[in-house]
Every structure is written in structure tokens, then in C-alpha cells.
Design a protein around this motif. Structure first.
Motif, short mmCIF file in Angstrom:
data_model
loop_
_atom_site.label_atom_id
_atom_site.label_comp_id
_atom_site.label_asym_id
_atom_site.label_seq_id
_atom_site.Cartn_x
_atom_site.Cartn_y
_atom_site.Cartn_z
N ASN B 61 -20.09 -27.95 -24.96
CA ASN B 61 -21.34 -28.68 -25.16
C ASN B 61 -22.28 -28.26 -24.02
OD1 ASN B 61 -20.07 -30.16 -27.22
ND2 ASN B 61 -19.16 -31.50 -25.66
N GLY B 62 -23.17 -27.35 -24.31
CA GLY B 62 -24.00 -26.79 -23.24
C GLY B 62 -23.11 -25.99 -22.32
N SER B 63 -22.99 -26.41 -21.06
CA SER B 63 -22.13 -25.68 -20.12
C SER B 63 -20.79 -26.41 -19.93
CB SER B 63 -22.84 -25.52 -18.78
OG SER B 63 -23.13 -26.80 -18.26
N GLU B 64 -20.69 -27.60 -20.53
CA GLU B 64 -19.49 -28.43 -20.34
C GLU B 64 -18.41 -28.05 -21.37
OE1 GLU B 64 -18.72 -32.43 -18.29
OE2 GLU B 64 -19.89 -30.65 -17.87
N LEU B 65 -17.16 -27.86 -20.89
CA LEU B 65 -16.06 -27.56 -21.80
C LEU B 65 -15.39 -28.87 -22.22
CD1 LEU B 65 -14.40 -25.08 -22.94
CD2 LEU B 65 -12.82 -25.53 -21.09
N GLY B 66 -15.22 -29.06 -23.52
CA GLY B 66 -14.62 -30.32 -23.97
C GLY B 66 -13.61 -30.08 -25.08
N ILE B 67 -13.03 -31.19 -25.57
CA ILE B 67 -12.06 -31.10 -26.65
C ILE B 67 -12.76 -31.41 -27.96
CG2 ILE B 67 -9.99 -32.19 -27.63
CD1 ILE B 67 -9.12 -32.75 -24.74
N ASN B 68 -12.47 -30.63 -28.99
CA ASN B 68 -12.95 -30.94 -30.33
C ASN B 68 -11.98 -31.95 -30.94
OD1 ASN B 68 -13.64 -30.97 -33.05
ND2 ASN B 68 -14.33 -28.84 -32.99
N TRP B 69 -12.37 -33.25 -30.85
CA TRP B 69 -11.44 -34.32 -31.23
C TRP B 69 -11.07 -34.27 -32.70
CZ3 TRP B 69 -8.71 -36.62 -27.72
CH2 TRP B 69 -9.20 -36.67 -26.40
N ASN B 70 -12.01 -33.94 -33.58
CA ASN B 70 -11.69 -33.84 -35.01
C ASN B 70 -10.55 -32.85 -35.23
OD1 ASN B 70 -13.74 -35.55 -35.55
ND2 ASN B 70 -14.99 -34.11 -36.72
N VAL B 71 -10.66 -31.69 -34.59
CA VAL B 71 -9.63 -30.66 -34.77
C VAL B 71 -8.30 -31.14 -34.18
CG1 VAL B 71 -8.96 -28.29 -34.19
CG2 VAL B 71 -11.32 -28.79 -34.81
N LEU B 72 -8.37 -31.78 -33.01
CA LEU B 72 -7.13 -32.25 -32.37
C LEU B 72 -6.41 -33.28 -33.25
CD1 LEU B 72 -5.29 -32.09 -29.90
CD2 LEU B 72 -6.57 -33.97 -28.89
N ILE B 73 -7.19 -34.21 -33.81
CA ILE B 73 -6.59 -35.26 -34.65
C ILE B 73 -5.95 -34.65 -35.90
CG2 ILE B 73 -7.09 -37.30 -36.08
CD1 ILE B 73 -9.32 -37.93 -33.96
N ALA B 74 -6.59 -33.64 -36.49
CA ALA B 74 -6.02 -33.00 -37.68
C ALA B 74 -4.84 -32.10 -37.32
CB ALA B 74 -7.10 -32.19 -38.39
N THR B 75 -4.85 -31.58 -36.08
CA THR B 75 -3.83 -30.60 -35.69
C THR B 75 -2.45 -31.24 -35.49
OG1 THR B 75 -5.43 -29.09 -34.70
CG2 THR B 75 -3.18 -28.96 -33.86
N ILE B 76 -2.42 -32.45 -34.91
CA ILE B 76 -1.13 -33.07 -34.61
C ILE B 76 -0.26 -33.27 -35.87
CG2 ILE B 76 -0.01 -35.14 -33.65
CD1 ILE B 76 -2.52 -35.16 -31.67
N PRO B 77 -0.76 -33.95 -36.92
CA PRO B 77 0.08 -34.05 -38.13
C PRO B 77 0.36 -32.69 -38.77
CG PRO B 77 -2.10 -34.99 -38.53
CD PRO B 77 -2.02 -34.71 -37.07
N THR B 78 -0.59 -31.75 -38.66
CA THR B 78 -0.40 -30.43 -39.27
C THR B 78 0.79 -29.69 -38.62
OG1 THR B 78 -2.76 -30.34 -39.73
CG2 THR B 78 -1.56 -28.27 -39.91
N ILE B 79 0.96 -29.86 -37.30
CA ILE B 79 2.10 -29.25 -36.61
C ILE B 79 3.42 -29.78 -37.19
CG2 ILE B 79 3.37 -29.17 -34.40
CD1 ILE B 79 0.63 -29.00 -33.00
N PHE B 80 3.47 -31.11 -37.40
CA PHE B 80 4.70 -31.70 -37.96
C PHE B 80 4.97 -31.18 -39.37
CE2 PHE B 80 4.12 -34.66 -34.48
CZ PHE B 80 5.44 -34.82 -34.06
N VAL B 81 3.92 -31.12 -40.18
CA VAL B 81 4.09 -30.62 -41.55
C VAL B 81 4.57 -29.17 -41.53
CG1 VAL B 81 2.86 -30.03 -43.68
CG2 VAL B 81 2.51 -32.25 -42.61
N ALA B 82 4.02 -28.36 -40.63
CA ALA B 82 4.45 -26.96 -40.51
C ALA B 82 5.92 -26.88 -40.14
CB ALA B 82 3.60 -26.23 -39.47
N ALA B 83 6.35 -27.73 -39.19
CA ALA B 83 7.74 -27.69 -38.72
C ALA B 83 8.71 -28.12 -39.81
CB ALA B 83 7.89 -28.57 -37.49
#
Lengths: 225, 106
Positions: B61-83
Motif C-alpha cells: 500500500n504505497g510504500s508500506e508492505l502489508g498482508i492481503n487478508w482476503n488471500v490469507l483467509i482463502a489460503t488457509i482452508p485451501t492448504i488443508f483441502v490440498a493436503a
């Protein structure tokens, strides 16, 4: 034909990202023909998106080419990891396989290698060419739809690529011997830390390349076997 | 964009993607790999895929590095489904639906 079959699970990713790519291309001011030619000759999803974004922001051609080079430099690492499996084939077959290598086809092929299953040139070509044709069709279709389709990210379709990378990573990990598993988890953790550090002052794609080189080297140095 | 400009762009971008993809396939034929290089190459897939996933999790965001929360929230269950599914297709379908739901709610 086995290569074609093994490509099917990845096709949804190519189709959704390809259509998104076509839509973005049109909204960046390209024609359907431009999108079609980019898909045929550049054939790299992330690079095509960045090319469109830079065209839209009227960047100089030299800057666009330089950025494309950096974004796609990771293919050098992918090809390096896969190439030793094809040394028995002719030079032209090797060029053909290299030209059509993508993140996904690499992931499918290297998973097969790690499972100690043999891979042949015809299997690899089946995998690569199926993906290539589907990608070209999807991008062109997206370009045709471009005028009247809403932004594809509304539906979560843009996440297909990330989901595929997750699946490919997990599939890699499931082929690793249990004695090495801890070592790999440590490397993944290091990779995350490197990415966060490098991303504060480098582009995302450069961070991926540099972090990979650093962490793979740490992996060799700390490997006890 | 004029056709000449586009042609130049297309040629340039084609070369810079073609060359890095093909060179390793030409080099590998003429050298036998030493043990450490072979090991180094074997670590590349896991590193690159982790890198690509993290790249998507981060945003500036501008010069600030942050977390894309939408992606993080979708990623956690996706990891379990992949496993658990061990399937590319299932994971991709689940991921897309998951992201669609996250965007719809947030």
C-alpha cells in the motif's frame, strides 16, 4: 496421450486465468489480435498481465521488455531443475520442451519425477501442448468477451493460480521422505522470511528469484545426508 | 499503440521469455551435474512455489508492505483441502469458491 490426461487438472487454472488475461488485455487498450499474439509468442501468464498493465500506463517499450525478463527469469530455475531428465533426447526436442514450460507443467512433471515415475518426451509434449492450446484459446475468448464481462476478480477466479501453486507445493511435500520433512519445513519458513524481507525493497518477482537462490543454497549447506 | 511499436514489444518480450526457458535444456546436455548442484536443483520446486504463494499473500500500500487478508483467509482452508484431496482440480475449484465467498462477505 497420458501427458494430455495429466494436464487436465491444471486446465481450469489456464482457462480462468486466460479469460481474465483476455479481458484485462482489452481493457488495457489492446486488440483481440494483440492478445492472441501475446498468448502465442510470450506464453507466460504473469508476464502477459504485467505487459498489459504497463501498456495501459504508457510505459516505454524497453521498460516493458526488461520487466518481462525479470518476471520470467524464474523459468530459468524451473528449466534447470527439469532439464537433467531429458538429456537423452535430441537438441530440438529439448528446445521444444523448454519453450513451452510453465509453472504448472513444471509442477506436474517434477512431481512425477519425485515419485520416481519415468517421464518421456512424448508425455511432456502432451502435457505442454495441451496447456499451450488451451491457454491461447482462453486468452482469445477472454479478449472477445472483454467488452461486456465484469471484472473476473469479483468471482474469485483470479485466485485459481494461487490455489494451483498451493496444490503443487503440497504435492511436492507429499513426495518427500519423512526423514527430510523437517528440513523442508525449515526451508519453507526461511523462504517466507526471505520473501517478506526482500519484498520491502524489491518487486515481488525479483524477491521470488533471489529468495529461491538464497534458500536453496542454505538447503544444500544444511543438508546432513 | 501502433502496430510497429507492438511488433517491437512482441519480439522483445518473446526473446526474453524464450531464452531463459531454453538455455538450461541446452546446457544440461553437455554437463554431468555434480552432487551439490543436483541437490540445489532438487530444492528449487518447493522454494519457488512457496515464493509464488507468499508473493500473492503480500501487498504494497504505497510504500508500506502489508498482508492481503482476503488471500490469507482463502489460503488457509485451501492448504488443508490440498493436503487431504491430493488433487489439483479439487484444490483449484475449492480455492476459487473460497475466494468468491471471502470477497462476497468482506
Amino acid at each position: 496421450m497420458d501427458g494430455v490426461r495429466d494436464c487436465i487438472p491444471t486446465l481450469l487454472g489456464y482457462i480462468s486465468i486466460g479469460i481474465a488475461m483476455g479481458v484485462v488485455g482489452i481493457s488495457s487498450g489492446l486488440t483481440v489480435l494483440h492478445v492472441f499474439l501475446l498468448a502465442i509468442f510470450v506464453y507466460a501468464g504473469s508476464a502477459q498481465f504485467i505487459i498489459c498493465a504497463m501498456i495501459a500506463s504508457a510505459s516505454p517499450i524497453s521498460a516493458i521488455i526488461m520487466t518481462t525478463f525479470i518476471v520470467n527469469l524464474r523459468h530459468f530455475l524451473l528449466s534447470s531443475a527439469l532439464a537433467p531428465n531429458f538429456t537423452q533426447y535430441s537438441i530440438w526436442k529439448n528446445i521444444g520442451i523448454g519453450t513451452l514450460l510453465t509453472d504448472e507443467s513444471f509442477g506436474v512433471a517434477i512431481t512425477k519425477v519425485l515419485k520416481k515415475k519415468p517421464i518421456t518426451d512424448t508425455w511432456m509434449n502432451g502435457l505442454n501442448i495441451t496447456a499451450y492450446i488451451v491457454w491461447i484459446i482462453s486468452c482469445t475468448l477472454g479478449a472477445y468477451l472483454g467488452g461486456w464481462v465484469p471484472n473476473p476478480s469479483t468471482f474469485g477466479l483470479d485466485y485459481a493460480l494461487t490455489a494451483m501453486f498451493i496444490a503443487l507445493l503440497i504435492l511436492q511435500l507429499q513426495t518427500i521422505e519423512s526423514s527430510k520433512f523437517k528440513h523442508y519445513l525449515l526451508l519453507i519458513l526461511l523462504m517466507v522470511i526471505c520473501m517478506v524481507i526482500f519484498s520491502t525493497f524489491l518487486s515481488g518477482s525479483l524477491s521470488v528469484i533471489i529468495s529461491t537462490v538464497v534458500v536453496a543454497t542454505i538447503g544444500v549447506v544444511t543438508d546432513k545426508s | 499503440m501502433t502496430n510497429t511499436a507492438f511488433a517491437l514489444l512482441l519480439i522483445g518480450c518473446t526473446l526474453v521469455t524464450f531464452i531463459p526457458r531454453v538455455i538450461p535444456f541446452l546446457v544440461a546436455r553437455n554437463f554431468t551435474l555434480s552432487k551439490p548442484i543436483e541437490k540445489w536443483l532438487s530444492y528449487l520446486p518447493v522454494c519457488i512455489f512457496t515464493g509464488l504463494i507468499v508473493e500473492n499473500l503480500l501487498q504494497t500500500n504505497g510504500s508500506e508492505l502489508g498482508i492481503n487478508w482476503n488471500v490469507l483467509i482463502a489460503t488457509i482452508p485451501t492448504i488443508f483441502v490440498a493436503a487431504f484431496s491430493k488433487s489439483l482440480l479439487t484444490t483449484v475449484l475449492f480455492g476459487i469458491i473460497c475466494m468468491g465467498i471471502v470477497r462476497f462477505i468482506l
